[in-house]
Design a protein around this motif. Sequence first.
Motif, mmCIF file in Angstrom:
data_model
loop_
_atom_site.group_PDB
_atom_site.id
_atom_site.type_symbol
_atom_site.label_atom_id
_atom_site.label_comp_id
_atom_site.label_asym_id
_atom_site.label_seq_id
_atom_site.Cartn_x
_atom_site.Cartn_y
_atom_site.Cartn_z
ATOM 1 N N PRO A 34 0.842 -1.200 0.000
ATOM 2 C CA PRO A 34 0.000 0.000 0.000
ATOM 3 C C PRO A 34 0.874 1.247 0.000
ATOM 4 C CG PRO A 34 -0.638 -1.524 1.750
ATOM 5 C CD PRO A 34 0.658 -2.005 1.215
ATOM 6 N N GLU A 35 0.467 2.271 -0.736
ATOM 7 C CA GLU A 35 1.302 3.454 -0.900
ATOM 8 C C GLU A 35 1.595 4.142 0.430
ATOM 9 O OE1 GLU A 35 -0.244 6.125 -3.782
ATOM 10 O OE2 GLU A 35 -0.213 4.660 -5.413
ATOM 11 N N ASP A 36 0.578 4.329 1.273
ATOM 12 C CA ASP A 36 0.789 5.051 2.528
ATOM 13 C C ASP A 36 1.754 4.304 3.443
ATOM 14 O OD1 ASP A 36 -0.943 6.930 1.600
ATOM 15 O OD2 ASP A 36 -2.629 6.356 2.888
ATOM 16 N N ALA A 37 1.552 2.994 3.582
ATOM 17 C CA ALA A 37 2.413 2.211 4.461
ATOM 18 C C ALA A 37 3.842 2.172 3.940
ATOM 19 C CB ALA A 37 1.861 0.793 4.606
ATOM 20 N N LEU A 38 3.994 2.014 2.634
ATOM 21 C CA LEU A 38 5.335 1.952 2.069
ATOM 22 C C LEU A 38 6.056 3.290 2.212
ATOM 23 C CD1 LEU A 38 7.550 0.459 0.567
ATOM 24 C CD2 LEU A 38 6.394 0.994 -1.587
ATOM 25 N N VAL A 45 9.912 -5.767 2.268
ATOM 26 C CA VAL A 45 10.879 -5.945 1.179
ATOM 27 C C VAL A 45 11.132 -4.624 0.460
ATOM 28 C CG1 VAL A 45 11.263 -7.050 -1.063
ATOM 29 C CG2 VAL A 45 10.344 -8.376 0.857
ATOM 30 N N ASP A 46 10.068 -3.925 0.074
ATOM 31 C CA ASP A 46 10.207 -2.740 -0.762
ATOM 32 C C ASP A 46 10.775 -1.541 -0.016
ATOM 33 O OD1 ASP A 46 9.138 -4.240 -2.806
ATOM 34 O OD2 ASP A 46 7.101 -3.478 -2.570
ATOM 35 N N SER A 47 10.789 -1.594 1.326
ATOM 36 C CA SER A 47 11.363 -0.481 2.082
ATOM 37 C C SER A 47 12.868 -0.616 2.270
ATOM 38 C CB SER A 47 10.683 -0.374 3.451
ATOM 39 O OG SER A 47 10.940 -1.523 4.235
ATOM 40 N N LEU A 48 13.437 -1.783 1.973
ATOM 41 C CA LEU A 48 14.884 -1.961 2.078
ATOM 42 C C LEU A 48 15.584 -1.219 0.953
ATOM 43 C CD1 LEU A 48 15.056 -5.782 2.937
ATOM 44 C CD2 LEU A 48 15.500 -3.870 4.496
ATOM 45 N N LEU A 86 17.969 -0.364 -2.163
ATOM 46 C CA LEU A 86 18.370 -1.160 -3.326
ATOM 47 C C LEU A 86 19.866 -1.400 -3.326
ATOM 48 C CD1 LEU A 86 16.141 0.568 -6.004
ATOM 49 C CD2 LEU A 86 16.056 -1.858 -5.426
ATOM 50 N N SER A 87 20.245 -2.620 -3.707
ATOM 51 C CA SER A 87 21.658 -2.946 -3.925
ATOM 52 C C SER A 87 21.967 -3.089 -5.408
ATOM 53 C CB SER A 87 22.020 -4.251 -3.213
ATOM 54 O OG SER A 87 21.892 -4.120 -1.820
ATOM 55 N N GLY A 88 20.949 -3.446 -6.180
ATOM 56 C CA GLY A 88 21.165 -3.687 -7.596
ATOM 57 C C GLY A 88 20.125 -2.993 -8.439
ATOM 58 N N THR A 89 19.902 -3.526 -9.633
ATOM 59 C CA THR A 89 18.944 -2.946 -10.565
ATOM 60 C C THR A 89 17.546 -3.024 -9.977
ATOM 61 O OG1 THR A 89 20.313 -3.671 -12.398
ATOM 62 C CG2 THR A 89 18.041 -3.052 -12.906
ATOM 63 N N PRO A 90 16.851 -1.886 -9.884
ATOM 64 C CA PRO A 90 15.517 -1.931 -9.279
ATOM 65 C C PRO A 90 14.545 -2.774 -10.091
ATOM 66 C CG PRO A 90 15.910 0.203 -10.315
ATOM 67 C CD PRO A 90 17.205 -0.541 -10.357
ATOM 68 N N ASP A 91 13.676 -3.457 -9.376
ATOM 69 C CA ASP A 91 12.621 -4.243 -10.001
ATOM 70 C C ASP A 91 11.397 -4.124 -9.103
ATOM 71 O OD1 ASP A 91 11.147 -5.906 -11.553
ATOM 72 O OD2 ASP A 91 12.621 -7.502 -11.640
ATOM 73 N N ASP A 92 10.876 -2.898 -9.050
ATOM 74 C CA ASP A 92 9.852 -2.577 -8.061
ATOM 75 C C ASP A 92 8.439 -2.672 -8.599
ATOM 76 O OD1 ASP A 92 11.883 -0.025 -6.530
ATOM 77 O OD2 ASP A 92 11.652 -2.118 -6.030
ATOM 78 N N HIS A 93 8.281 -3.104 -9.825
ATOM 79 C CA HIS A 93 6.936 -3.144 -10.384
ATOM 80 C C HIS A 93 6.054 -4.021 -9.505
ATOM 81 C CE1 HIS A 93 3.625 -3.817 -13.199
ATOM 82 N NE2 HIS A 93 4.030 -2.711 -13.797
ATOM 83 N N ALA A 94 4.844 -3.556 -9.253
ATOM 84 C CA ALA A 94 3.954 -4.259 -8.320
ATOM 85 C C ALA A 94 3.668 -5.685 -8.754
ATOM 86 C CB ALA A 94 2.652 -3.481 -8.193
ATOM 87 N N PRO A 113 10.239 -12.526 -4.592
ATOM 88 C CA PRO A 113 11.657 -12.901 -4.562
ATOM 89 C C PRO A 113 12.514 -12.052 -5.495
ATOM 90 C CG PRO A 113 10.289 -14.860 -4.612
ATOM 91 C CD PRO A 113 9.378 -13.700 -4.854
ATOM 92 N N ARG A 114 11.982 -11.665 -6.633
ATOM 93 C CA ARG A 114 12.766 -10.829 -7.551
ATOM 94 C C ARG A 114 13.000 -9.441 -6.956
ATOM 95 N NH1 ARG A 114 14.004 -11.625 -12.854
ATOM 96 N NH2 ARG A 114 14.748 -9.791 -13.980
ATOM 97 N N ARG A 115 11.971 -8.892 -6.293
ATOM 98 C CA ARG A 115 12.138 -7.593 -5.654
ATOM 99 C C ARG A 115 13.129 -7.690 -4.488
ATOM 100 N NH1 ARG A 115 5.953 -7.571 -5.207
ATOM 101 N NH2 ARG A 115 6.158 -6.098 -3.470
ATOM 102 N N LEU A 116 13.086 -8.785 -3.752
ATOM 103 C CA LEU A 116 14.022 -8.963 -2.651
ATOM 104 C C LEU A 116 15.451 -9.111 -3.157
ATOM 105 C CD1 LEU A 116 14.596 -9.374 0.354
ATOM 106 C CD2 LEU A 116 14.013 -11.805 0.059
#
Length: 418
Positions: free
Chosen positions: A130-134, A188-191, A193-201, A206-209
């Motif tokens: 959710p946008e607000d929580a993230l 996961v999404d609040s950590l 980024l170390s690499g190429t972002p893959d944040d698409h919902a 696992p890919r986002r992590l």
Amino acid sequence: MADHETDGGSDGGERRLSTRETAERLGVKPETVYAYVSRGQLTSRRAPGGRGSTFDAAEVEALARRSARREPPAQGGDLAIRTGITLIDGDRCYFRGVDTSELAAHYGYEEVADWLWTGVLRPGARFTSPEDALAAARRAVGALPAHSSPMDRLRVAVVAAAAADPLRFDLSEGAVLGTARALIPVLVDSLPLSGTPDDHASAPLPRRLWSRLTPEPPDGPSLRALDAALVLLIDHDLAASTLAARVAASARAHPYAVVSAGFGALDGPLHGAASGLAHRMLLEVLERGSAAAVVADHLRAGRRVPGLGHRLYQGEDPRARTLFRLLEDMPQAEPALRAAREIAATTARHTALHANVDLALAVLTVSYGMPPEAGETVFAVARTAGWIAHALEEYEEYPLRIRPSGHYQGPRPPQAVP
């Protein structure tokens, strides 16, 4: 207390029971009836004439039905909690009767987590933030010092997500499921980024992590191994962190607080952080080129060799066996995999210890340039789903039931005021 009251009768149309009748219905001593009153599980009323207490028969009956679900007393003083989530039997691990290795071979983390909560498998299940929580979680995580560990960030993220959710105190099943499906992707999404972002919902979790764990790009086999690790680590009976989560749920803490309780117990070298010790040991073996020398150093210093042995398995941890099979298909993992096997073989000369999941997880994290804390991050994200499953179970039990008694060994009263 003395039990001098008369037998129960009717009072204003409701049937009342005496303490003796209440104790007989509940199968406890009269003293325990008053303990239920002090814990808020029963309400009492003075009998006419002030001779003892009476209890609402309907309330007593409801407590009796809840108490009937209690597990049998544990032997040897150990606490036992009835659960239908995980069974460990014959060096195998099962979720709701299904072999966890089979689950990891056929389904992804989000599918298995959702099935564990609901009993219904939703192929292709995806969790979105959710946008607000993230936004709240990212602000809180971003305010931490640069040297903060991933566990520091996860603990802060869950508190921030809770603060952004005014409905967090709704403990109905539907509300808790909604919280779970939102909280895990927020973690996961609040950590950073170390690499190429893959944040698409729509991207699998696992890919986002992965992009939070290493700058190296993922491929099919590596993502499959990470996904399997997440599935295998969802739950493991009543581990320390799971017990902490159930105690919080027993007190009717909301799901975010339940997860916070789990994080608190997870943070230690004997639980969630164990894979980090195995990670560092593998790096040392690869650097020195000798497992024997590294194992000898651990034994000489009186330290246990990380990644070996598990009190619930006589042989190899089945979770490690599954991960090792997947790692065998990755050329990049071959050096670390060989080092792990050398460590196990060297130690086996002296004691019958087998590889556990921490060692297998360390092979994955070392092979793809992840930091030592990466295994703990994977463990924490995965186990969040298990804590939610246990919370859902515990919310169905009567409250505050997990209340061990202390065995006082201090000075006997009365003592002088210091």
